[in-house]
Design a protein around this motif. Sequence first.
Motif, mmCIF file in Angstrom:
data_model
loop_
_atom_site.group_PDB
_atom_site.id
_atom_site.type_symbol
_atom_site.label_atom_id
_atom_site.label_comp_id
_atom_site.label_asym_id
_atom_site.label_seq_id
_atom_site.Cartn_x
_atom_site.Cartn_y
_atom_site.Cartn_z
ATOM 1 N N ILE A 1 0.585 -0.704 -0.047
ATOM 2 C CA ILE A 1 -0.006 -0.284 0.070
ATOM 3 C C ILE A 1 1.006 0.904 -0.022
ATOM 4 C CG2 ILE A 1 -1.917 -0.946 0.988
ATOM 5 C CD1 ILE A 1 -1.096 0.175 3.652
ATOM 6 N N LYS A 2 1.971 1.156 0.365
ATOM 7 C CA LYS A 2 3.198 2.335 0.368
ATOM 8 C C LYS A 2 3.493 2.451 -0.657
ATOM 9 C CE LYS A 2 4.288 1.301 4.186
ATOM 10 N NZ LYS A 2 5.713 1.368 5.659
ATOM 11 N N ASP A 3 3.819 1.266 -1.743
ATOM 12 C CA ASP A 3 4.610 1.340 -2.684
ATOM 13 C C ASP A 3 3.587 2.431 -4.188
ATOM 14 O OD1 ASP A 3 6.650 0.176 -4.632
ATOM 15 O OD2 ASP A 3 5.238 -0.522 -6.065
ATOM 16 N N GLU A 4 4.687 2.840 -4.809
ATOM 17 C CA GLU A 4 4.233 4.228 -5.626
ATOM 18 C C GLU A 4 4.270 3.025 -6.785
ATOM 19 O OE1 GLU A 4 7.924 6.243 -6.865
ATOM 20 O OE2 GLU A 4 8.016 7.882 -4.726
ATOM 21 N N THR A 5 4.368 2.342 -7.389
ATOM 22 C CA THR A 5 4.075 1.741 -8.780
ATOM 23 C C THR A 5 3.094 1.288 -8.609
ATOM 24 O OG1 THR A 5 6.544 0.968 -9.010
ATOM 25 C CG2 THR A 5 5.112 -0.382 -10.263
ATOM 26 N N ILE A 6 2.540 0.253 -7.127
ATOM 27 C CA ILE A 6 1.287 -0.457 -7.773
ATOM 28 C C ILE A 6 0.508 -0.461 -6.557
ATOM 29 C CG2 ILE A 6 2.681 -2.979 -8.536
ATOM 30 C CD1 ILE A 6 2.717 -4.147 -5.747
ATOM 31 N N GLY A 7 0.671 0.285 -5.460
ATOM 32 C CA GLY A 7 0.302 0.844 -4.577
ATOM 33 C C GLY A 7 -1.584 1.190 -5.056
ATOM 34 N N PHE A 8 -1.361 2.014 -5.767
ATOM 35 C CA PHE A 8 -2.326 2.653 -5.751
ATOM 36 C C PHE A 8 -3.740 1.404 -6.976
ATOM 37 C CE2 PHE A 8 -2.819 2.661 -10.696
ATOM 38 C CZ PHE A 8 -1.290 1.661 -10.786
ATOM 39 N N PHE A 9 -3.365 0.992 -7.051
ATOM 40 C CA PHE A 9 -4.174 -0.356 -7.608
ATOM 41 C C PHE A 9 -5.316 -0.659 -6.385
ATOM 42 C CE2 PHE A 9 -1.702 -1.709 -11.290
ATOM 43 C CZ PHE A 9 -2.120 -1.559 -11.797
ATOM 44 N N PHE A 10 -4.835 -0.656 -5.412
ATOM 45 C CA PHE A 10 -5.372 -1.152 -3.534
ATOM 46 C C PHE A 10 -6.415 -0.139 -3.361
ATOM 47 C CE2 PHE A 10 -1.996 -4.492 -5.121
ATOM 48 C CZ PHE A 10 -2.169 -6.074 -4.363
ATOM 49 N N ASN A 11 -5.320 1.063 -3.671
ATOM 50 C CA ASN A 11 -5.929 2.083 -2.619
ATOM 51 C C ASN A 11 -7.009 2.868 -3.656
ATOM 52 O OD1 ASN A 11 -3.385 1.276 -0.750
ATOM 53 N ND2 ASN A 11 -2.374 3.091 -1.188
ATOM 54 N N ASP A 12 -6.308 3.469 -4.829
ATOM 55 C CA ASP A 12 -7.254 3.568 -5.933
ATOM 56 C C ASP A 12 -8.697 3.089 -6.245
ATOM 57 O OD1 ASP A 12 -5.906 6.122 -4.120
ATOM 58 O OD2 ASP A 12 -4.530 6.237 -6.067
ATOM 59 N N ILE A 13 -7.960 2.109 -6.971
ATOM 60 C CA ILE A 13 -8.484 1.630 -8.247
ATOM 61 C C ILE A 13 -10.045 0.423 -7.666
ATOM 62 C CG2 ILE A 13 -8.278 0.600 -10.219
ATOM 63 C CD1 ILE A 13 -7.012 2.524 -10.791
ATOM 64 N N ALA A 14 -9.322 -0.388 -6.705
ATOM 65 C CA ALA A 14 -10.109 -1.403 -6.172
ATOM 66 C C ALA A 14 -11.203 -0.932 -4.419
ATOM 67 C CB ALA A 14 -9.007 -2.736 -5.770
ATOM 68 N N LYS A 15 -9.846 -0.131 -4.429
ATOM 69 C CA LYS A 15 -10.343 0.752 -2.969
ATOM 70 C C LYS A 15 -11.075 -0.610 -2.074
ATOM 71 C CE LYS A 15 -11.719 5.213 -3.767
ATOM 72 N NZ LYS A 15 -12.189 4.777 -5.643
ATOM 73 N N VAL A 16 -9.646 -1.992 -1.862
ATOM 74 C CA VAL A 16 -9.432 -2.683 -0.919
ATOM 75 C C VAL A 16 -10.425 -2.565 -0.091
ATOM 76 C CG1 VAL A 16 -8.229 -4.742 -0.088
ATOM 77 C CG2 VAL A 16 -7.778 -3.774 -2.561
ATOM 78 N N ASN A 17 -11.068 -3.358 0.821
ATOM 79 C CA ASN A 17 -11.360 -3.449 2.034
ATOM 80 C C ASN A 17 -10.461 -4.686 3.036
ATOM 81 O OD1 ASN A 17 -12.959 -4.901 4.312
ATOM 82 N ND2 ASN A 17 -14.711 -4.536 3.421
#
Length: 127
Positions: free
Chosen positions: A22-38
Amino acid sequence: MKKLESREDIELLVNSFYQKVIKDETIGFFFNDIAKVNWDKHLPKMYSFWESILFGQMTYKGNPMAVHFPINEMEAMEMKHFEKWIELWKKTIEENFVGENADTAIYKAENIARLMAYKMEMARKPG
Ligand code: HEM
């Protein structure tokens, strides 16, 4: 360092991995912003997924490929993302565990990531 041998070990591994993700610049956004993971739902699924792979206890029921297609439609999941995923997974394992299951967890993840990268790329091709 210790062996990867219990559900508790898997929980530690998966939790530490996603803390990096979640802190990673390359893939964090998939989890935080795109999928908004529960996370309350996602983390237990991942514990069961790895428990099934490593200990053969079939606690995971699901289709690990399928959930990634809709994400790939919103934002292309490319080789550089899978490389980063694997890099963080390997790093987390090597920081915490040694032994056969630790090696297997790396090896299996690499194979799944390779297959997933291929499937996501195919899904993006027209026709
Ligand atoms: C760049 C690479 C990847 C990204 C961005 C990614 C992202 C995601 C996201 C956003 C979810 C959905 C969470 C939710 O339910 O909202 C998910 C679920 C999941 N991912 Fe990935 N993933 C990647 C690679 C992988 C790899 C390599 C594996 C296996 C080694 C994997 C295994 C899973 C599993 C088992 C689930 C749960 C599926 C279910 O709901 O049953 N992912 N992933």
